[in-house]
Design a protein around this motif. Structure first.
Motif, PDB file in Angstrom:
ATOM      1  N   PRO A   1     -60.055  40.841  46.518  1.00 53.20           N
ATOM      2  CA  PRO A   1     -61.278  41.331  45.914  1.00 53.20           C
ATOM      3  C   PRO A   1     -62.241  40.180  45.609  1.00 53.20           C
ATOM      4  O   PRO A   1     -61.825  39.103  45.180  1.00 53.20           O
ATOM      5  N   ILE A   2     -63.517  40.442  45.844  1.00 51.21           N
ATOM      6  CA  ILE A   2     -64.585  39.521  45.467  1.00 51.21           C
ATOM      7  C   ILE A   2     -65.524  40.293  44.558  1.00 51.21           C
ATOM      8  O   ILE A   2     -66.055  41.338  44.947  1.00 51.21           O
ATOM      9  N   VAL A   3     -65.713  39.795  43.362  1.00 51.42           N
ATOM     10  CA  VAL A   3     -66.596  40.428  42.389  1.00 51.42           C
ATOM     11  C   VAL A   3     -67.830  39.544  42.242  1.00 51.42           C
ATOM     12  O   VAL A   3     -67.701  38.337  42.006  1.00 51.42           O
ATOM     13  N   THR A   4     -69.002  40.123  42.376  1.00 56.47           N
ATOM     14  CA  THR A   4     -70.242  39.382  42.198  1.00 56.47           C
ATOM     15  C   THR A   4     -70.921  39.852  40.918  1.00 56.47           C
ATOM     16  O   THR A   4     -71.140  41.043  40.729  1.00 56.47           O
ATOM     17  N   VAL A   5     -71.243  38.898  40.055  1.00 56.49           N
ATOM     18  CA  VAL A   5     -71.924  39.184  38.801  1.00 56.49           C
ATOM     19  C   VAL A   5     -73.307  38.548  38.872  1.00 56.49           C
ATOM     20  O   VAL A   5     -73.426  37.346  39.093  1.00 56.49           O
ATOM     21  N   GLN A   6     -74.333  39.359  38.700  1.00 52.16           N
ATOM     22  CA  GLN A   6     -75.692  38.837  38.625  1.00 52.16           C
ATOM     23  C   GLN A   6     -76.127  38.937  37.177  1.00 52.16           C
ATOM     24  O   GLN A   6     -76.055  40.010  36.567  1.00 52.16           O
ATOM     25  N   GLN A   7     -76.577  37.805  36.628  1.00 52.56           N
ATOM     26  CA  GLN A   7     -76.897  37.777  35.212  1.00 52.56           C
ATOM     27  C   GLN A   7     -77.880  36.661  34.921  1.00 52.56           C
ATOM     28  O   GLN A   7     -78.137  35.810  35.767  1.00 52.56           O
ATOM     29  N   GLY A   8     -78.373  36.673  33.709  1.00 49.12           N
ATOM     30  CA  GLY A   8     -79.175  35.565  33.217  1.00 49.12           C
ATOM     31  C   GLY A   8     -78.255  34.422  32.825  1.00 49.12           C
ATOM     32  O   GLY A   8     -77.032  34.565  32.808  1.00 49.12           O
ATOM     33  N   PRO A   9     -78.840  33.276  32.505  1.00 57.22           N
ATOM     34  CA  PRO A   9     -78.042  32.100  32.145  1.00 57.22           C
ATOM     35  C   PRO A   9     -77.127  32.351  30.940  1.00 57.22           C
ATOM     36  O   PRO A   9     -77.517  33.003  29.974  1.00 57.22           O
ATOM     37  N   ARG A  10     -75.911  31.845  31.031  1.00 56.43           N
ATOM     38  CA  ARG A  10     -74.923  31.924  29.956  1.00 56.43           C
ATOM     39  C   ARG A  10     -74.220  30.576  29.866  1.00 56.43           C
ATOM     40  O   ARG A  10     -74.232  29.785  30.814  1.00 56.43           O
ATOM     41  N   THR A  11     -73.529  30.342  28.764  1.00 55.14           N
ATOM     42  CA  THR A  11     -72.797  29.083  28.612  1.00 55.14           C
ATOM     43  C   THR A  11     -71.563  29.075  29.514  1.00 55.14           C
ATOM     44  O   THR A  11     -71.067  30.127  29.924  1.00 55.14           O
ATOM     45  N   VAL A  12     -71.068  27.880  29.767  1.00 52.70           N
ATOM     46  CA  VAL A  12     -69.853  27.740  30.575  1.00 52.70           C
ATOM     47  C   VAL A  12     -68.693  28.457  29.900  1.00 52.70           C
ATOM     48  O   VAL A  12     -67.876  29.096  30.563  1.00 52.70           O
ATOM     49  N   GLU A  13     -68.617  28.387  28.575  1.00 51.72           N
ATOM     50  CA  GLU A  13     -67.526  29.038  27.860  1.00 51.72           C
ATOM     51  C   GLU A  13     -67.542  30.551  28.077  1.00 51.72           C
ATOM     52  O   GLU A  13     -66.498  31.168  28.298  1.00 51.72           O
ATOM     53  N   LEU A  14     -68.733  31.158  28.011  1.00 52.97           N
ATOM     54  CA  LEU A  14     -68.835  32.606  28.230  1.00 52.97           C
ATOM     55  C   LEU A  14     -68.483  32.979  29.666  1.00 52.97           C
ATOM     56  O   LEU A  14     -67.799  33.977  29.914  1.00 52.97           O
ATOM     57  N   LYS A  15     -68.930  32.170  30.622  1.00 48.82           N
ATOM     58  CA  LYS A  15     -68.609  32.447  32.025  1.00 48.82           C
ATOM     59  C   LYS A  15     -67.118  32.291  32.286  1.00 48.82           C
ATOM     60  O   LYS A  15     -66.518  33.095  33.010  1.00 48.82           O
ATOM     61  N   ARG A  16     -66.506  31.312  31.681  1.00 49.00           N
ATOM     62  CA  ARG A  16     -65.060  31.099  31.835  1.00 49.00           C
ATOM     63  C   ARG A  16     -64.293  32.328  31.326  1.00 49.00           C
ATOM     64  O   ARG A  16     -63.367  32.815  31.984  1.00 49.00           O
ATOM     65  N   ASP A  17     -64.704  32.835  30.169  1.00 47.99           N
ATOM     66  CA  ASP A  17     -64.063  34.014  29.587  1.00 47.99           C
ATOM     67  C   ASP A  17     -64.287  35.246  30.465  1.00 47.99           C
ATOM     68  O   ASP A  17     -63.366  36.046  30.679  1.00 47.99           O
ATOM     69  N   LEU A  18     -65.488  35.410  30.990  1.00 48.14           N
ATOM     70  CA  LEU A  18     -65.791  36.542  31.866  1.00 48.14           C
ATOM     71  C   LEU A  18     -64.921  36.523  33.120  1.00 48.14           C
ATOM     72  O   LEU A  18     -64.334  37.542  33.499  1.00 48.14           O
ATOM     73  N   VAL A  19     -64.823  35.360  33.748  1.00 46.27           N
ATOM     74  CA  VAL A  19     -64.008  35.235  34.969  1.00 46.27           C
ATOM     75  C   VAL A  19     -62.556  35.586  34.673  1.00 46.27           C
ATOM     76  O   VAL A  19     -61.904  36.300  35.438  1.00 46.27           O
ATOM     77  N   ARG A  20     -62.036  35.107  33.557  1.00 48.73           N
ATOM     78  CA  ARG A  20     -60.648  35.408  33.184  1.00 48.73           C
ATOM     79  C   ARG A  20     -60.448  36.900  32.974  1.00 48.73           C
ATOM     80  O   ARG A  20     -59.486  37.491  33.478  1.00 48.73           O
ATOM     81  N   LYS A  21     -61.372  37.541  32.254  1.00 48.73           N
ATOM     82  CA  LYS A  21     -61.220  38.962  31.956  1.00 48.73           C
ATOM     83  C   LYS A  21     -61.371  39.833  33.206  1.00 48.73           C
ATOM     84  O   LYS A  21     -60.635  40.816  33.374  1.00 48.73           O
ATOM     85  N   ILE A  22     -62.291  39.479  34.076  1.00 48.21           N
ATOM     86  CA  ILE A  22     -62.444  40.233  35.331  1.00 48.21           C
ATOM     87  C   ILE A  22     -61.184  40.076  36.181  1.00 48.21           C
ATOM     88  O   ILE A  22     -60.667  41.047  36.738  1.00 48.21           O
ATOM     89  N   THR A  23     -60.686  38.860  36.283  1.00 48.10           N
ATOM     90  CA  THR A  23     -59.466  38.609  37.051  1.00 48.10           C
ATOM     91  C   THR A  23     -58.302  39.404  36.482  1.00 48.10           C
ATOM     92  O   THR A  23     -57.568  40.077  37.233  1.00 48.10           O
ATOM     93  N   ASP A  24     -58.132  39.364  35.171  1.00 47.27           N
ATOM     94  CA  ASP A  24     -57.049  40.118  34.536  1.00 47.27           C
ATOM     95  C   ASP A  24     -57.153  41.613  34.813  1.00 47.27           C
ATOM     96  O   ASP A  24     -56.148  42.287  35.045  1.00 47.27           O
TER      97      ASP A  24
END
Length: 60
Positions: A2-25
């Motif tokens: 699976p490849i998930v594409t997220v289009q969004q406005g700028p966010r911090t690296v910490e928020l993006k790291r958490d998002l990637v982990r939660k989507i993967t999980d």
């Protein structure tokens, strides 16, 4: 894979790291696949390059 594409406005690296982990999980749980097979692509769009309801996001 699976490849998930997220289009969004700028966010911090910490928020993006958490998002990637939660989507993967979520994919690991739903599809019973290894985490290594999930890819998450984040496309950040500057706030002056998109808008909603006739207004640039940068102007809100």
């Amino acid at each position: 894979m699976p490849i998930v594409t997220v289009q969004q406005g700028p966010r911090t690296v910490e928020l993006k790291r958490d998002l990637v982990r939660k989507i993967t999980d979520a994919f690991v749980d739903a599809y019973q696949i290894p985490a290594e097979t999930v890819q998450v692509w984040i496309h950040e769009v500057p706030t002056d390059s998109w808008g909603a309801a006739g207004t640039l996001t940068a102007d809100k």
